[in-house]
Design an enzyme around this catalytic site. Structure first.
Site, PDB file in Angstrom:
ATOM      1  N   SER A  14      76.268  16.066 -27.106  1.00 56.16           N
ATOM      2  CA  SER A  14      74.911  16.430 -27.514  1.00 56.16           C
ATOM      3  C   SER A  14      74.588  17.834 -27.017  1.00 56.16           C
ATOM      4  O   SER A  14      74.513  18.087 -25.816  1.00 56.16           O
ATOM      5  CB  SER A  14      73.904  15.426 -26.937  1.00 56.16           C
ATOM      6  OG  SER A  14      72.613  15.960 -27.056  1.00 56.16           O
ATOM      7  N   HIS A  41      76.577  16.559 -31.797  1.00 51.95           N
ATOM      8  CA  HIS A  41      75.334  15.814 -31.965  1.00 51.95           C
ATOM      9  C   HIS A  41      74.170  16.784 -31.743  1.00 51.95           C
ATOM     10  O   HIS A  41      74.077  17.437 -30.703  1.00 51.95           O
ATOM     11  CB  HIS A  41      75.307  14.683 -30.939  1.00 51.95           C
ATOM     12  CG  HIS A  41      74.096  13.818 -30.986  1.00 51.95           C
ATOM     13  ND1 HIS A  41      74.002  12.698 -31.790  1.00 51.95           N
ATOM     14  CD2 HIS A  41      72.926  13.894 -30.315  1.00 51.95           C
ATOM     15  CE1 HIS A  41      72.829  12.120 -31.604  1.00 51.95           C
ATOM     16  NE2 HIS A  41      72.145  12.832 -30.716  1.00 51.95           N
ATOM     17  N   ASP A  44      70.095  17.243 -31.585  1.00 52.60           N
ATOM     18  CA  ASP A  44      68.843  16.506 -31.397  1.00 52.60           C
ATOM     19  C   ASP A  44      67.652  17.316 -31.886  1.00 52.60           C
ATOM     20  O   ASP A  44      67.274  18.312 -31.276  1.00 52.60           O
ATOM     21  CB  ASP A  44      68.657  16.193 -29.904  1.00 52.60           C
ATOM     22  CG  ASP A  44      69.613  15.112 -29.431  1.00 52.60           C
ATOM     23  OD1 ASP A  44      69.658  14.051 -30.070  1.00 52.60           O
ATOM     24  OD2 ASP A  44      70.323  15.335 -28.434  1.00 52.60           O
ATOM     25  N   MET A  86      63.730  17.316 -32.402  1.00 46.20           N
ATOM     26  CA  MET A  86      62.521  16.614 -31.927  1.00 46.20           C
ATOM     27  C   MET A  86      61.286  17.408 -32.355  1.00 46.20           C
ATOM     28  O   MET A  86      61.299  18.642 -32.307  1.00 46.20           O
ATOM     29  CB  MET A  86      62.533  16.509 -30.408  1.00 46.20           C
ATOM     30  CG  MET A  86      63.791  15.869 -29.840  1.00 46.20           C
ATOM     31  SD  MET A  86      63.659  15.594 -28.073  1.00 46.20           S
ATOM     32  CE  MET A  86      65.336  15.084 -27.682  1.00 46.20           C
ATOM     33  N   HIS A 134      70.484  14.184 -35.424  1.00 47.56           N
ATOM     34  CA  HIS A 134      69.633  13.044 -35.036  1.00 47.56           C
ATOM     35  C   HIS A 134      68.176  13.503 -35.130  1.00 47.56           C
ATOM     36  O   HIS A 134      67.720  14.280 -34.294  1.00 47.56           O
ATOM     37  CB  HIS A 134      70.041  12.655 -33.604  1.00 47.56           C
ATOM     38  CG  HIS A 134      69.190  11.618 -32.951  1.00 47.56           C
ATOM     39  ND1 HIS A 134      69.278  11.336 -31.592  1.00 47.56           N
ATOM     40  CD2 HIS A 134      68.242  10.779 -33.434  1.00 47.56           C
ATOM     41  CE1 HIS A 134      68.425  10.384 -31.285  1.00 47.56           C
ATOM     42  NE2 HIS A 134      67.773  10.034 -32.364  1.00 47.56           N
ATOM     43  N   MET A 143      64.537  13.087 -34.564  1.00 44.28           N
ATOM     44  CA  MET A 143      63.492  12.361 -33.832  1.00 44.28           C
ATOM     45  C   MET A 143      62.159  12.956 -34.250  1.00 44.28           C
ATOM     46  O   MET A 143      61.502  13.669 -33.500  1.00 44.28           O
ATOM     47  CB  MET A 143      63.717  12.500 -32.316  1.00 44.28           C
ATOM     48  CG  MET A 143      64.831  11.595 -31.818  1.00 44.28           C
ATOM     49  SD  MET A 143      65.507  12.160 -30.238  1.00 44.28           S
ATOM     50  CE  MET A 143      66.651  13.397 -30.818  1.00 44.28           C
ATOM     51  N   MET A 145      69.915   3.669 -29.571  1.00 42.45           N
ATOM     52  CA  MET A 145      69.497   4.468 -28.416  1.00 42.45           C
ATOM     53  C   MET A 145      69.679   3.636 -27.149  1.00 42.45           C
ATOM     54  O   MET A 145      69.237   2.487 -27.074  1.00 42.45           O
ATOM     55  CB  MET A 145      68.023   4.880 -28.528  1.00 42.45           C
ATOM     56  CG  MET A 145      67.704   5.906 -29.605  1.00 42.45           C
ATOM     57  SD  MET A 145      68.710   7.401 -29.563  1.00 42.45           S
ATOM     58  CE  MET A 145      68.364   8.062 -27.929  1.00 42.45           C
ATOM     59  N   GLY A 164      63.878  11.523 -26.265  1.00 39.87           N
ATOM     60  CA  GLY A 164      62.979  12.609 -25.869  1.00 39.87           C
ATOM     61  C   GLY A 164      63.634  13.624 -24.959  1.00 39.87           C
ATOM     62  O   GLY A 164      63.333  14.806 -25.028  1.00 39.87           O
ATOM     63  N   PHE A 165      64.560  13.156 -24.122  1.00 39.27           N
ATOM     64  CA  PHE A 165      65.144  14.063 -23.127  1.00 39.27           C
ATOM     65  C   PHE A 165      66.598  13.687 -22.846  1.00 39.27           C
ATOM     66  O   PHE A 165      66.947  12.508 -22.897  1.00 39.27           O
ATOM     67  CB  PHE A 165      64.362  13.987 -21.808  1.00 39.27           C
ATOM     68  CG  PHE A 165      62.890  14.266 -22.002  1.00 39.27           C
ATOM     69  CD1 PHE A 165      62.422  15.579 -22.012  1.00 39.27           C
ATOM     70  CD2 PHE A 165      62.003  13.229 -22.223  1.00 39.27           C
ATOM     71  CE1 PHE A 165      61.074  15.838 -22.237  1.00 39.27           C
ATOM     72  CE2 PHE A 165      60.647  13.480 -22.449  1.00 39.27           C
ATOM     73  CZ  PHE A 165      60.186  14.798 -22.453  1.00 39.27           C
ATOM     74  N   GLY A 200      69.690  13.482 -20.010  1.00 38.30           N
ATOM     75  CA  GLY A 200      69.779  13.263 -18.565  1.00 38.30           C
ATOM     76  C   GLY A 200      69.061  12.025 -18.043  1.00 38.30           C
ATOM     77  O   GLY A 200      68.814  11.911 -16.850  1.00 38.30           O
ATOM     78  N   ASP A 215      73.700   6.390 -28.007  1.00 36.74           N
ATOM     79  CA  ASP A 215      73.225   7.700 -27.557  1.00 36.74           C
ATOM     80  C   ASP A 215      72.297   7.558 -26.356  1.00 36.74           C
ATOM     81  O   ASP A 215      71.278   6.885 -26.435  1.00 36.74           O
ATOM     82  CB  ASP A 215      72.480   8.349 -28.740  1.00 36.74           C
ATOM     83  CG  ASP A 215      71.924   9.730 -28.421  1.00 36.74           C
ATOM     84  OD1 ASP A 215      72.306  10.316 -27.390  1.00 36.74           O
ATOM     85  OD2 ASP A 215      71.115  10.223 -29.235  1.00 36.74           O
ATOM     86  N   GLY A 265      72.551   8.584 -21.842  1.00 40.32           N
ATOM     87  CA  GLY A 265      72.996   8.104 -20.531  1.00 40.32           C
ATOM     88  C   GLY A 265      74.446   7.665 -20.474  1.00 40.32           C
ATOM     89  O   GLY A 265      74.833   6.923 -19.566  1.00 40.32           O
ATOM     90  N   GLY A 314      75.559  13.900 -23.582  1.00 40.54           N
ATOM     91  CA  GLY A 314      74.962  15.212 -23.349  1.00 40.54           C
ATOM     92  C   GLY A 314      75.271  15.732 -21.970  1.00 40.54           C
ATOM     93  O   GLY A 314      76.189  16.533 -21.767  1.00 40.54           O
TER      94      GLY A 314
HETATM   95  C1  DX5 Z   1      67.783  11.777 -26.180  1.00 42.75           C
HETATM   96  C2  DX5 Z   1      68.771  12.431 -27.124  1.00 42.75           C
HETATM   97  C3  DX5 Z   1      70.177  12.316 -26.643  1.00 42.75           C
HETATM   98  C4  DX5 Z   1      70.425  13.082 -25.363  1.00 42.75           C
HETATM   99  C5  DX5 Z   1      71.730  12.658 -24.757  1.00 42.75           C
HETATM  100  O1  DX5 Z   1      66.546  11.786 -26.757  1.00 42.75           O
HETATM  101  O2  DX5 Z   1      68.701  11.825 -28.388  1.00 42.75           O
HETATM  102  O3  DX5 Z   1      71.092  12.711 -27.645  1.00 42.75           O
HETATM  103  O4  DX5 Z   1      70.456  14.463 -25.591  1.00 42.75           O
HETATM  104  O5  DX5 Z   1      71.853  13.230 -23.503  1.00 42.75           O
HETATM  105  P1  DX5 Z   1      72.402  12.387 -22.254  1.00 42.75           P
HETATM  106  O6  DX5 Z   1      73.804  12.027 -22.598  1.00 42.75           O
HETATM  107  O7  DX5 Z   1      72.289  13.354 -21.128  1.00 42.75           O
HETATM  108  O8  DX5 Z   1      71.524  11.179 -22.090  1.00 42.75           O
HETATM  109 ZN    ZN Z   2      70.387  12.175 -29.769  1.00 43.33          ZN
END
Ligand code: DX5
Ligand code: ZN
Length: 220
Positions: free
Chosen positions: A6, A31, A33, A35, A64, A66, A135, A140-141, A143, A173, A175, A195
């Site tokens: 990601s 990937h 993201d 948002m 992706h 969002m 998910m 949203g974030f 990490g 996707d 963690g 990510g």
């Molecule tokens: C979360 C994103 C993920 C995220 C993955 O909203 O959709 O794709 O960037 O990052 P890690 O692997 O750090 O959770």
């Molecule tokens: Zn994602």
């Protein structure tokens, strides 16, 4: 297993380097993201950045979305270079139309489910999908900590796909890292998004290789 780093977790001022690292690390997709600050409480990448990434990436973009009401944005992201495109089940009331539109343009169409959304909502549309993205964090974030109960959803979805003899890819996707990727794959996931596990590492190329090794090896 397919691996999709990601790009959100990379240095956003140097996405070209991140794209090159993805190729060097043997990633299958990048990937991306997107948002909108509405469906999720964060604003990230938009169409011009997807276009720029597509121009410098050797590997396909898995985008992706969002965003609320993704219907109005699909064509722009497809034209920008999304090879795989997914929308959240929670974000549109016209899922069938959205999936059809993505596929008509020659891209792979996916539906994303938030952690608390049961897989059963896909019962009827499942045969039409190219992939389902589960998910394993609240979107949203990057990490955030992996939510273990989502593994059971992957198992159940794998069972439903096999029982019905469907050809639908399961992606997960959020963690995912070296400590849990084996369990993720063992639960029936085909495509892992990662990510921070890739880009927060000192050596993203080695991190991708290690993720693949851990996914394929016996659990520790
Ligand atoms: C979360 C994103 C993920 C995220 C993955 O909203 O959709 O794709 O960037 O990052 P890690 O692997 O750090 O959770
Ligand atoms: Zn994602």
């Amino acid at each position: 297993m397919f691996l999709a780093p990601s790009i959100l977790a990379a240095d956003l001022a140097d996405l070209k380097t991140a794209a090159v690292q993805c190729s060097q690390g043997g990633a299958d997709f990048i990937h991306v993201d997107v948002m909108d600050g509405h469906f999720v409480p964060n604003l990230t990448i938009g169409v011009p950045v997807v276009e720029a990434l597509a121009a410098c990436s050797e590997i396909p973009l898995e985008v992706h979305l969002m965003v609320s009401n993704p219907d109005r944005l699909l064509e722009e992201y497809l034209a920008a270079g999304a090879s795989w495109l997914s929308v959240h089940w929670e974000a549109t009331v016209h899922l069938d139309r959205v999936i059809g539109l993505i596929q008509q343009k020659g891209a792979a169409a996916g539906v994303v489910l938030n952690p608390a959304t049961p897989i059963e909502v896909l019962e009827d549309i499942l045969p039409m999908l190219d992939f389902v993205l589960l998910m394993s964090v609240n979107p949203g974030f990057a990490g955030q900590a992996f939510l273990p109960y989502t593994l059971e959803k992957a198992c159940r979805l794998r069972g439903a796909i096999e029982r019905r003899l469907l050809d639908v890819t399961i992606a997960m996707d959020g963690g995912i890292g070296v400590d849990n990727i084996h369990r993720v794959v063992a639960s029936g996931v085909d495509l892992c998004v990662a990510g921070s596990a890739v880009f927060a590492s000192e050596d993203p190329v080695a991190a991708m290789q290690e993720l693949r090794r851990r996914a394929e090896s016996e659990p520790v």
